[in-house]
Design a protein around this motif. Structure first.
Motif, PDB file in Angstrom:
ATOM      1  N   ALA A  13     -56.053  -4.516  15.543  1.00 15.28           N
ATOM      2  CA  ALA A  13     -57.054  -4.839  16.560  1.00 15.28           C
ATOM      3  C   ALA A  13     -58.067  -5.860  16.092  1.00 15.28           C
ATOM      4  CB  ALA A  13     -57.779  -3.558  16.994  1.00 15.28           C
ATOM      5  N   GLY A  14     -58.303  -5.950  14.788  1.00 18.56           N
ATOM      6  CA  GLY A  14     -59.326  -6.850  14.285  1.00 18.56           C
ATOM      7  C   GLY A  14     -58.814  -8.180  13.790  1.00 18.56           C
ATOM      8  N   ALA A  15     -57.484  -8.315  13.650  1.00 16.98           N
ATOM      9  CA  ALA A  15     -56.936  -9.563  13.125  1.00 16.98           C
ATOM     10  C   ALA A  15     -57.151 -10.688  14.124  1.00 16.98           C
ATOM     11  CB  ALA A  15     -55.446  -9.402  12.827  1.00 16.98           C
ATOM     12  N   GLU A  16     -57.513 -11.848  13.610  1.00 13.91           N
ATOM     13  CA  GLU A  16     -57.795 -12.986  14.478  1.00 13.91           C
ATOM     14  C   GLU A  16     -56.566 -13.347  15.288  1.00 13.91           C
ATOM     15  OE1 GLU A  16     -59.284 -17.645  14.198  1.00 13.91           O
ATOM     16  OE2 GLU A  16     -58.975 -16.455  12.384  1.00 13.91           O
ATOM     17  N   ALA A  17     -56.740 -13.470  16.588  1.00 10.85           N
ATOM     18  CA  ALA A  17     -55.653 -13.907  17.462  1.00 10.85           C
ATOM     19  C   ALA A  17     -55.859 -15.369  17.816  1.00 10.85           C
ATOM     20  CB  ALA A  17     -55.622 -13.059  18.732  1.00 10.85           C
ATOM     21  N   PHE A  18     -54.773 -16.064  18.056  1.00  7.62           N
ATOM     22  CA  PHE A  18     -54.904 -17.450  18.482  1.00  7.62           C
ATOM     23  C   PHE A  18     -55.610 -17.489  19.831  1.00  7.62           C
ATOM     24  CE2 PHE A  18     -51.860 -17.822  15.198  1.00  7.62           C
ATOM     25  CZ  PHE A  18     -51.911 -19.142  14.757  1.00  7.62           C
ATOM     26  N   THR A  19     -56.513 -18.423  19.990  1.00  5.14           N
ATOM     27  CA  THR A  19     -57.287 -18.490  21.224  1.00  5.14           C
ATOM     28  C   THR A  19     -56.509 -19.201  22.302  1.00  5.14           C
ATOM     29  OG1 THR A  19     -58.291 -20.625  20.727  1.00  5.14           O
ATOM     30  CG2 THR A  19     -59.384 -18.668  19.834  1.00  5.14           C
ATOM     31  N   GLY A  20     -56.989 -19.060  23.528  1.00  2.33           N
ATOM     32  CA  GLY A  20     -56.338 -19.723  24.634  1.00  2.33           C
ATOM     33  C   GLY A  20     -56.327 -21.231  24.507  1.00  2.33           C
ATOM     34  N   ASP A  21     -57.290 -21.785  23.752  1.00  2.00           N
ATOM     35  CA  ASP A  21     -57.347 -23.239  23.594  1.00  2.00           C
ATOM     36  C   ASP A  21     -56.278 -23.744  22.633  1.00  2.00           C
ATOM     37  OD1 ASP A  21     -59.493 -23.419  25.309  1.00  2.00           O
ATOM     38  OD2 ASP A  21     -60.978 -23.224  23.703  1.00  2.00           O
ATOM     39  N   THR A  22     -55.991 -22.998  21.585  1.00  5.59           N
ATOM     40  CA  THR A  22     -55.059 -23.471  20.567  1.00  5.59           C
ATOM     41  C   THR A  22     -53.620 -23.019  20.827  1.00  5.59           C
ATOM     42  OG1 THR A  22     -55.559 -21.539  19.203  1.00  5.59           O
ATOM     43  CG2 THR A  22     -56.846 -23.538  18.795  1.00  5.59           C
ATOM     44  N   ASP A  23     -53.435 -21.844  21.352  1.00  6.31           N
ATOM     45  CA  ASP A  23     -52.088 -21.317  21.611  1.00  6.31           C
ATOM     46  C   ASP A  23     -52.188 -20.296  22.740  1.00  6.31           C
ATOM     47  OD1 ASP A  23     -49.560 -20.256  21.607  1.00  6.31           O
ATOM     48  OD2 ASP A  23     -49.423 -19.996  19.445  1.00  6.31           O
ATOM     49  N   PRO A  24     -52.251 -20.746  23.988  1.00  4.11           N
ATOM     50  CA  PRO A  24     -52.479 -19.816  25.099  1.00  4.11           C
ATOM     51  C   PRO A  24     -51.350 -18.802  25.268  1.00  4.11           C
ATOM     52  CG  PRO A  24     -51.983 -22.035  25.898  1.00  4.11           C
ATOM     53  CD  PRO A  24     -52.230 -22.157  24.434  1.00  4.11           C
ATOM     54  N   LEU A  25     -50.119 -19.189  24.921  1.00  2.00           N
ATOM     55  CA  LEU A  25     -48.998 -18.263  25.080  1.00  2.00           C
ATOM     56  C   LEU A  25     -49.132 -17.083  24.128  1.00  2.00           C
ATOM     57  CD1 LEU A  25     -46.317 -17.610  26.412  1.00  2.00           C
ATOM     58  CD2 LEU A  25     -45.184 -19.066  24.726  1.00  2.00           C
ATOM     59  N   THR A  26     -49.394 -17.375  22.844  1.00  2.00           N
ATOM     60  CA  THR A  26     -49.563 -16.299  21.869  1.00  2.00           C
ATOM     61  C   THR A  26     -50.794 -15.459  22.188  1.00  2.00           C
ATOM     62  OG1 THR A  26     -48.425 -17.527  20.138  1.00  2.00           O
ATOM     63  CG2 THR A  26     -49.908 -15.771  19.428  1.00  2.00           C
ATOM     64  N   ALA A  27     -51.857 -16.109  22.665  1.00  2.00           N
ATOM     65  CA  ALA A  27     -53.056 -15.363  23.030  1.00  2.00           C
ATOM     66  C   ALA A  27     -52.767 -14.374  24.150  1.00  2.00           C
ATOM     67  CB  ALA A  27     -54.159 -16.338  23.457  1.00  2.00           C
ATOM     68  N   ALA A  28     -51.990 -14.793  25.150  1.00  2.00           N
ATOM     69  CA  ALA A  28     -51.662 -13.905  26.263  1.00  2.00           C
ATOM     70  C   ALA A  28     -50.786 -12.744  25.804  1.00  2.00           C
ATOM     71  CB  ALA A  28     -50.963 -14.691  27.365  1.00  2.00           C
ATOM     72  N   LEU A  29     -49.786 -13.038  24.970  1.00  2.00           N
ATOM     73  CA  LEU A  29     -48.905 -11.979  24.466  1.00  2.00           C
ATOM     74  C   LEU A  29     -49.689 -10.978  23.620  1.00  2.00           C
ATOM     75  CD1 LEU A  29     -45.876 -14.223  23.446  1.00  2.00           C
ATOM     76  CD2 LEU A  29     -45.943 -12.636  25.378  1.00  2.00           C
ATOM     77  N   THR A  30     -50.586 -11.485  22.778  1.00  2.00           N
ATOM     78  CA  THR A  30     -51.401 -10.600  21.946  1.00  2.00           C
ATOM     79  C   THR A  30     -52.303  -9.728  22.804  1.00  2.00           C
ATOM     80  OG1 THR A  30     -51.380 -12.205  20.135  1.00  2.00           O
ATOM     81  CG2 THR A  30     -53.084 -10.524  20.070  1.00  2.00           C
ATOM     82  N   GLY A  31     -52.810 -10.282  23.895  1.00  2.00           N
ATOM     83  CA  GLY A  31     -53.628  -9.487  24.798  1.00  2.00           C
ATOM     84  C   GLY A  31     -52.876  -8.312  25.385  1.00  2.00           C
ATOM     85  N   HIS A  32     -51.618  -8.534  25.772  1.00  2.00           N
ATOM     86  CA  HIS A  32     -50.793  -7.425  26.275  1.00  2.00           C
ATOM     87  C   HIS A  32     -50.529  -6.399  25.173  1.00  2.00           C
ATOM     88  CE1 HIS A  32     -50.260  -9.760  29.825  1.00  2.00           C
ATOM     89  NE2 HIS A  32     -49.346 -10.581  29.343  1.00  2.00           N
ATOM     90  N   LEU A  33     -50.249  -6.915  23.977  1.00  2.00           N
ATOM     91  CA  LEU A  33     -49.877  -6.042  22.863  1.00  2.00           C
ATOM     92  C   LEU A  33     -51.011  -5.110  22.472  1.00  2.00           C
ATOM     93  CD1 LEU A  33     -47.425  -5.793  20.755  1.00  2.00           C
ATOM     94  CD2 LEU A  33     -48.950  -7.029  19.220  1.00  2.00           C
ATOM     95  N   ARG A  34     -52.246  -5.610  22.515  1.00  2.00           N
ATOM     96  CA  ARG A  34     -53.391  -4.831  22.032  1.00  2.00           C
ATOM     97  C   ARG A  34     -54.221  -4.220  23.161  1.00  2.00           C
ATOM     98  NH1 ARG A  34     -56.014  -8.995  17.584  1.00  2.00           N
ATOM     99  NH2 ARG A  34     -54.097  -9.479  16.423  1.00  2.00           N
ATOM    100  N   GLY A  35     -53.989  -4.625  24.387  1.00  2.00           N
ATOM    101  CA  GLY A  35     -54.844  -4.190  25.484  1.00  2.00           C
ATOM    102  C   GLY A  35     -54.745  -2.701  25.755  1.00  2.00           C
TER     103      GLY A  35
END
Length: 445
Positions: A350-372
């Motif tokens: 939960a605390g590991a830095e996720a790629f932001t929507g500006d740099t990698d929006p696809l990974t950011a969205a997937l990470t949001g589902h994974l941790r939400g």
């Protein structure tokens, strides 16, 4: 029928062939007097990225790491355990296999790796369903955590291509080949179709935790039928072709530059790490619940998987590496070093830095589902099953795909298939196989 049987025979032969030539790749050599041995399935780029992570650990602690990557992880680990020389740490996707090692006292609790505060932080960083559940091993102890995570319940497509019809079997990328684990892409389909159906979360959780009667339930039958109807839609023969098609090769057909002879497709039901197969495709995804027929349109839960680290020797150096692998620092190194243009791994921390929507929006969205917390997550059911049942599940998927029309036209064939799986589940239970007490979590807040 003869052609389908021949195709199935080829697929099964390919699945067994890997056992005769299991590839083992040595990445790091430890100093003879000191070091930690780690066994996992990563080779190539993933192994190189993991080496960057362990190099950081060695730089901090002076403890060397000896890593082995193998394409026959289950067989190699079993051989090493039986010979009395297990690795210090094993990282594997099959929690059903890992749970059996815990119950036999061959995998150890992480009490020595984390003090009381550290354990509380570990639980807060990962939570359910990522950590070993209660009812397994010593009460209150943690036995595993994910070093790497995958989000499933996804359907990938190329935004630059016209919309595809999910009811047309030719739309789907479909390959079942995966060496000794051939068939697992099909079990992912069945699991996800079951999970996304109305009331599917409760049915899935009961089934995945050992309610064997669910194998022959109407909900299970409907999931198999939906799978068959989708992949044979409009008379497609892709189901039979899938028996001799590697899953990665099939996924590559989504890319417009897949090359001559590639199986062209427009929809791919695969997990988050499939992105590396798609080449120059302008990829996007939809939740499978938005694509599958008969769903509410929003996921009941996300199916997830991962590579889970467990301790096979109680050694201070190994415990130090386990604590490091679970840390925010290590998780960020892993994501950073293994990232690339095609695919960036996901972390469940939960605390590991996720790629932001500006740099990698696809990974950011997937990470949001994974941790939400708004939608539950359920571990891949076949990964949590005892190995004998998991293998039977793989085999029956291949049997089904060898002649889908017959199984759809004659209900007794599908009923017999499901009854065989139920019988295998019951026999594994009678042999005191280990089942996880929970595979889904957390509930919506």
């Amino acid at each position: 029928m003869r052609g389908r049987r021949a195709a199935l025979a080829v697929a099964l032969t390919a699945a067994v062939a890997v056992l005769a030539g299991a590839a083992v790749w040595l990445v790091r050599s430890a100093a003879p007097e000191r070091g930690v041995t780690v066994l996992a399935s990563w080779t190539g780029d993933d192994a190189a990225a993991f080496a960057e992570l362990t190099d950081a650990f060695t730089a901090e602690t002076g403890i060397a790491v000896n890593y082995q990557g193998t394409t026959a992880l289950r067989e190699v680990l079993l051989s090493q355990v039986q010979s009395g020389s297990p690795p210090d740490i094993a990282i594997l996707p099959s929690l059903g296999q890992l749970a059996e090692y815990v119950e036999r006292g061959l995998a150890f609790p992480l009490d020595g790796a984390f003090d009381e505060r550290g354990e509380a932080e570990l639980r807060a960083a990962y939570g359910a369903p990522w950590l070993s559940p209660e009812g397994l091993g010593e009460p209150g102890s943690i036995y595993w955590f994910p070093v790497k995570a995958d989000l499933k319940s996804l359907v990938w497509y190329d935004r630059s291509r016209p919309s595809a019809d999910p009811a047309d079997g030719e739309s789907w990328c479909l390959g079942m080949g995966s060496d000794a684990t051939s068939g697992w892409p099909g079990t992912d389909w069945i699991e996800d179709l079951l999970l996304q159906a109305p009331g599917g979360l409760d049915v899935y959780e009961a089934w995945a935790t050992g309610d064997h009667a669910r194998w022959t339930s109407p909900e299970m039958r409907a999931a198999w039928r939906a799978f068959g109807e989708l992949v044979t839609g409009n008379g497609s023969g892709r189901a039979v072709e899938s028996l001799t098609t590697d899953y990665f090769v099939a996924s590559a057909g989504l890319a417009p530059d897949a090359g001559p002879g590639a199986q062209s497709c427009a929809l791919d039901h695969r997990e988050s790490n499939a992105r590396s197969a798609y080449g120059a495709a302008d990829i996007a995804y939809s939740p499978s619940a938005e694509v599958f027929p008969g769903t509410a349109g929003a996921p009941n839960a996300w199916e997830v998987g991962g590579d889970f680290a467990a301790l096979f020797r109680q050694d201070p150096d190994a415990e130090a590496l386990m604590a490091f692998l679970a840390s925010e620092e290590a998780q960020e190194i892993w994501v950073r070093e293994a990232s690339g243009d095609a695919s960036t791994p996901l972390s469940a921390h939960a605390g590991a830095e996720a790629f932001t929507g500006d740099t990698d929006p696809l990974t950011a969205a997937l990470t949001g589902h994974l941790r939400g917390a708004e939608t539950p997550r359920c571990l891949d059911a076949s990964d949590t099953m005892p190995p004998a049942l998991r293998e039977a599940f793989h085999l029956e998927v291949l049997t089904f795909l060898a002649d889908v029309p017959a199984h759809l036209d004659d209900p007794t064939l599908l009923d017999a298939l499901l009854q065989r799986l139920r019988a295998t589940g019951e026999s594994t239970a009678a042999a005191h196989a280990t089942w996880l007490t929970s595979t889904c979590g957390p509930p919506p807040r």
